[in-house]
Write a protein that holds these residues in place. Structure first.
Motif, mmCIF file in Angstrom:
data_model
loop_
_atom_site.group_PDB
_atom_site.id
_atom_site.type_symbol
_atom_site.label_atom_id
_atom_site.label_comp_id
_atom_site.label_asym_id
_atom_site.label_seq_id
_atom_site.Cartn_x
_atom_site.Cartn_y
_atom_site.Cartn_z
ATOM 1 N N LEU A 152 0.841 -1.203 0.000
ATOM 2 C CA LEU A 152 0.000 0.000 0.000
ATOM 3 C C LEU A 152 0.876 1.253 0.000
ATOM 4 C CD1 LEU A 152 -2.850 -0.965 2.488
ATOM 5 C CD2 LEU A 152 -3.190 -0.130 0.147
ATOM 6 N N PRO A 153 0.531 2.241 -0.814
ATOM 7 C CA PRO A 153 1.404 3.416 -0.907
ATOM 8 C C PRO A 153 1.422 4.250 0.376
ATOM 9 C CG PRO A 153 -0.593 3.707 -2.230
ATOM 10 C CD PRO A 153 -0.605 2.288 -1.742
ATOM 11 N N PHE A 154 2.569 4.766 0.677
ATOM 12 C CA PHE A 154 2.769 5.677 1.820
ATOM 13 C C PHE A 154 2.248 5.103 3.139
ATOM 14 C CE2 PHE A 154 2.466 8.416 -1.957
ATOM 15 C CZ PHE A 154 3.727 8.989 -1.884
ATOM 16 N N LEU A 155 2.303 3.787 3.285
ATOM 17 C CA LEU A 155 1.828 3.197 4.543
ATOM 18 C C LEU A 155 2.929 3.237 5.600
ATOM 19 C CD1 LEU A 155 -0.326 1.732 6.147
ATOM 20 C CD2 LEU A 155 0.419 -0.405 5.119
ATOM 21 N N ARG B 26 -0.717 -1.057 -10.404
ATOM 22 C CA ARG B 26 -1.377 -0.455 -11.581
ATOM 23 C C ARG B 26 -2.283 0.687 -11.126
ATOM 24 N NH1 ARG B 26 -2.050 -5.684 -13.535
ATOM 25 N NH2 ARG B 26 -4.165 -5.828 -12.723
ATOM 26 N N ASP B 27 -3.060 0.432 -10.080
ATOM 27 C CA ASP B 27 -4.002 1.449 -9.606
ATOM 28 C C ASP B 27 -3.258 2.679 -9.071
ATOM 29 O OD1 ASP B 27 -6.031 -0.221 -10.320
ATOM 30 O OD2 ASP B 27 -6.387 -0.996 -8.301
ATOM 31 N N LEU B 28 -2.136 2.440 -8.445
ATOM 32 C CA LEU B 28 -1.340 3.546 -7.908
ATOM 33 C C LEU B 28 -0.907 4.495 -9.029
ATOM 34 C CD1 LEU B 28 0.787 4.746 -5.692
ATOM 35 C CD2 LEU B 28 2.360 3.193 -6.767
ATOM 36 N N VAL B 29 -0.370 3.897 -10.089
ATOM 37 C CA VAL B 29 0.137 4.714 -11.192
ATOM 38 C C VAL B 29 -1.008 5.428 -11.905
ATOM 39 C CG1 VAL B 29 1.212 4.467 -13.484
ATOM 40 C CG2 VAL B 29 2.327 3.511 -11.462
ATOM 41 N N GLU B 30 -2.135 4.741 -12.025
ATOM 42 C CA GLU B 30 -3.303 5.363 -12.647
ATOM 43 C C GLU B 30 -3.812 6.545 -11.813
ATOM 44 O OE1 GLU B 30 -6.287 2.446 -13.536
ATOM 45 O OE2 GLU B 30 -5.340 2.161 -15.495
ATOM 46 N N ALA B 31 -3.799 6.363 -10.493
ATOM 47 C CA ALA B 31 -4.284 7.438 -9.614
ATOM 48 C C ALA B 31 -3.432 8.691 -9.782
ATOM 49 C CB ALA B 31 -4.255 6.964 -8.154
ATOM 50 N N GLN C 228 -2.089 12.393 -1.027
ATOM 51 C CA GLN C 228 -3.516 12.666 -1.290
ATOM 52 C C GLN C 228 -3.955 12.099 -2.631
ATOM 53 O OE1 GLN C 228 -3.647 16.864 -0.550
ATOM 54 N NE2 GLN C 228 -3.448 16.430 1.634
ATOM 55 N N ALA C 229 -3.056 12.202 -3.617
ATOM 56 C CA ALA C 229 -3.435 11.737 -4.962
ATOM 57 C C ALA C 229 -3.694 10.228 -4.998
ATOM 58 C CB ALA C 229 -2.338 12.116 -5.959
ATOM 59 N N VAL C 230 -3.084 9.483 -4.085
ATOM 60 C CA VAL C 230 -3.258 8.018 -4.154
ATOM 61 C C VAL C 230 -4.396 7.523 -3.246
ATOM 62 C CG1 VAL C 230 -0.851 7.650 -4.804
ATOM 63 C CG2 VAL C 230 -1.513 7.454 -2.402
ATOM 64 N N GLN C 231 -5.203 8.412 -2.718
ATOM 65 C CA GLN C 231 -6.322 7.968 -1.870
ATOM 66 C C GLN C 231 -7.228 6.935 -2.535
ATOM 67 O OE1 GLN C 231 -6.737 8.013 1.397
ATOM 68 N NE2 GLN C 231 -4.723 8.932 1.166
ATOM 69 N N PRO C 232 -7.502 7.069 -3.854
ATOM 70 C CA PRO C 232 -8.355 6.051 -4.493
ATOM 71 C C PRO C 232 -7.814 4.627 -4.310
ATOM 72 C CG PRO C 232 -8.031 7.906 -5.973
ATOM 73 C CD PRO C 232 -7.161 8.157 -4.778
ATOM 74 N N VAL C 233 -6.508 4.491 -4.173
ATOM 75 C CA VAL C 233 -5.929 3.149 -3.984
ATOM 76 C C VAL C 233 -6.396 2.598 -2.642
ATOM 77 C CG1 VAL C 233 -3.776 1.830 -3.807
ATOM 78 C CG2 VAL C 233 -3.912 3.783 -5.366
ATOM 79 N N GLU D 68 -9.135 3.552 -1.079
ATOM 80 C CA GLU D 68 -10.592 3.306 -1.148
ATOM 81 C C GLU D 68 -10.869 1.952 -1.778
ATOM 82 O OE1 GLU D 68 -11.806 6.960 -3.031
ATOM 83 O OE2 GLU D 68 -10.988 7.965 -1.250
ATOM 84 N N LYS D 69 -10.097 1.595 -2.776
ATOM 85 C CA LYS D 69 -10.357 0.324 -3.465
ATOM 86 C C LYS D 69 -9.765 -0.879 -2.721
ATOM 87 C CE LYS D 69 -9.519 -2.044 -7.821
ATOM 88 N NZ LYS D 69 -8.950 -1.934 -9.156
ATOM 89 N N HIS D 70 -8.567 -0.728 -2.164
ATOM 90 C CA HIS D 70 -7.847 -1.917 -1.672
ATOM 91 C C HIS D 70 -7.814 -2.098 -0.155
ATOM 92 C CE1 HIS D 70 -6.013 -3.077 -5.562
ATOM 93 N NE2 HIS D 70 -6.101 -1.786 -5.824
ATOM 94 N N ALA D 71 -7.796 -1.005 0.611
ATOM 95 C CA ALA D 71 -7.478 -1.138 2.042
ATOM 96 C C ALA D 71 -8.472 -2.017 2.802
ATOM 97 C CB ALA D 71 -7.381 0.233 2.695
ATOM 98 N N GLY D 72 -9.754 -1.981 2.383
ATOM 99 C CA GLY D 72 -10.795 -2.740 3.077
ATOM 100 C C GLY D 72 -10.515 -4.237 3.124
ATOM 101 N N ARG D 73 -9.720 -4.733 2.156
ATOM 102 C CA ARG D 73 -9.433 -6.178 2.102
ATOM 103 C C ARG D 73 -8.607 -6.660 3.285
ATOM 104 N NH1 ARG D 73 -7.331 -6.328 -4.156
ATOM 105 N NH2 ARG D 73 -9.239 -5.427 -4.926
ATOM 106 N N TYR D 74 -7.967 -5.732 3.956
ATOM 107 C CA TYR D 74 -7.002 -6.147 4.982
ATOM 108 C C TYR D 74 -7.530 -5.966 6.401
ATOM 109 C CZ TYR D 74 -4.334 -5.903 0.741
ATOM 110 O OH TYR D 74 -3.932 -6.077 -0.555
ATOM 111 N N GLY D 75 -8.853 -5.808 6.521
ATOM 112 C CA GLY D 75 -9.460 -5.685 7.846
ATOM 113 C C GLY D 75 -8.801 -4.561 8.631
#
Ligand code: GCU
Length: 347
Positions: free
Chosen positions: A120-123, A191-196, A314-319, A321-328
């Protein structure tokens, strides 16, 4: 008549072989160990001299020297991606064609989803934060998730922080990435990171990046400084921009089926050797990173800091929104283990 004597001859010859066959069967069923060592293939993409490759060389040496193993397992180390890029390597491992691999946690997520949390970016705030997490209960949970997916982790290796590099312009603000074709690892999250960030992701194996940069099939890529240097990507992409968007470790894994066949003593020997090799790798890393920065600068490359790291966050927030929920709750627990650490920023 002739046919009858042929059959008789065949019967006599078969009977002579019978004792041999019985002896072989008895040996096979008795569980008596033969002295033939197990040869375990271990695959990695890095070239000799790279810290990770050196760590793996040490791992193989330590096992060869371990008196408790008595040479029962020998490591056939295949460096430089000769057995394929990481996706192919992981497929081979899963189907039993090879026994071990050292890979980035990012492409591993396609096989063992929990691994994605590490990409995950900037974690992670810095290396200290990453190691603290991996050494904690969170690290144990991630390890258990990898094992469940068939990959038993033995040790984590330093892979620094990943940043963008390209041949067009320095990346100072997120907008500078717009329109660039950027190679990503085979990972949906990357892929999603770069797209964001407004660039076009191109998923390629590590060993395809050099040629793709030279032919212009891609404008750039993202990786740590040591890889930018060791793979000579700097020759065709002279702007390296320290946005440090992800701190993703590499991990040394064994196929679970093979691991389960080992005795406890053998498992301990493998873990001990892996930990010692990771220790060496992390020591070598800092020095190699420093030399990499010098080499690429001398070659005419420009390394720049970004204007405002928060703009990238801030720009990578969509990542998220899409992915973080998978990790509880793992993401929150990882964040709690960070918080105002004072370690130096990574490269
Ligand atoms: C790093 C990492 C490798 C990975 C590579 C990549 O170099 O250490 O394991 O293959 O990144 O971008 O593919």
């Amino acid at each position: 008549m002739a046919a009858q004597s042929d059959r008789l001859g065949l019967l006599i010859r078969s009977l002579r072989l019978l004792p041999l066959a019985v002896a072989f069967l008895l040996l096979a069923c008795s569980g008596v160990e033969t002295d033939v060592p197990e040869r375990w293939v271990l695959s990695n993409v890095h070239i000799a001299g790279y810290p990770t490759a050196e760590g793996l060389v040490r791992f193989a040496e330590l096992l060869a020297e371990d008196p408790k193993l008595e040479g029962r397992i020998t490591i056939d180390l295949q460096l430089g991606g000769v057995l394929g890029n990481e996706k192919e390597t992981l497929e081979k491992l899963r189907f039993g064609a090879i026994q071990m691999a050292c890979v980035s946690a990012a492409p591993l997520q396609e096989f063992a989803p929990v691994s994605g949390v590490l990409a995950l970016p900037f974690l992670f705030e810095n290396g200290e934060h990453l190691w603290r997490v991996l050494d904690s209960g969170v690290g144990d949970e991630i390890a258990a998730g990898l094992t469940e997916a068939g990959f038993v982790p033995l040790a984590w290796y330093d892979a620094g922080a990943r940043s963008f590099y390209n041949r067009v312009r320095p990346i100072v603000r997120p907008e500078d990435l717009r329109g660039l074709k950027i190679r990503v690892q085979r990972s949906e999250m990357m892929r999603d990171l770069v797209e964001a960030l407004g660039a076009s992701p191109v998923a390629l194996g590590f060993k395809q990046v050099y040629t793709s940069l030279h032919t212009g099939a891609i404008d750039g890529a993202e990786n740590n400084l040591p890889s930018y240097r060791s793979e000579r990507h700097f020759e065709a992409s002279r702007f390296y921009s320290l946005d440090r968007h992800a701190i993703v470790p590499d991990v040394l894994v064994v196929a679970r089926e093979r691991w389960r066949e080992l005795s406890t003593e053998e498992q301990i020997a493998l873990r001990t050797a892996a930990q010692a090799s990771a220790h060496l790798q992390r020591e070598l890393w800092a020095d190699y990173r420093q030399k990499a920065a010098e080499t690429v600068t001398e070659a005419g490359c420009r390394i720049n800091e970004v204007e405002d790291p928060n703009a990238f966050r801030q720009a990578v927030q969509p990542v998220y929104e899409k992915h973080a929920g998978r990790y509880g709750d793992l993401v929150d627990r990882i964040r709690e283990l960070g918080g105002h650490l004072s370690g130096p920023p990574l490269r």
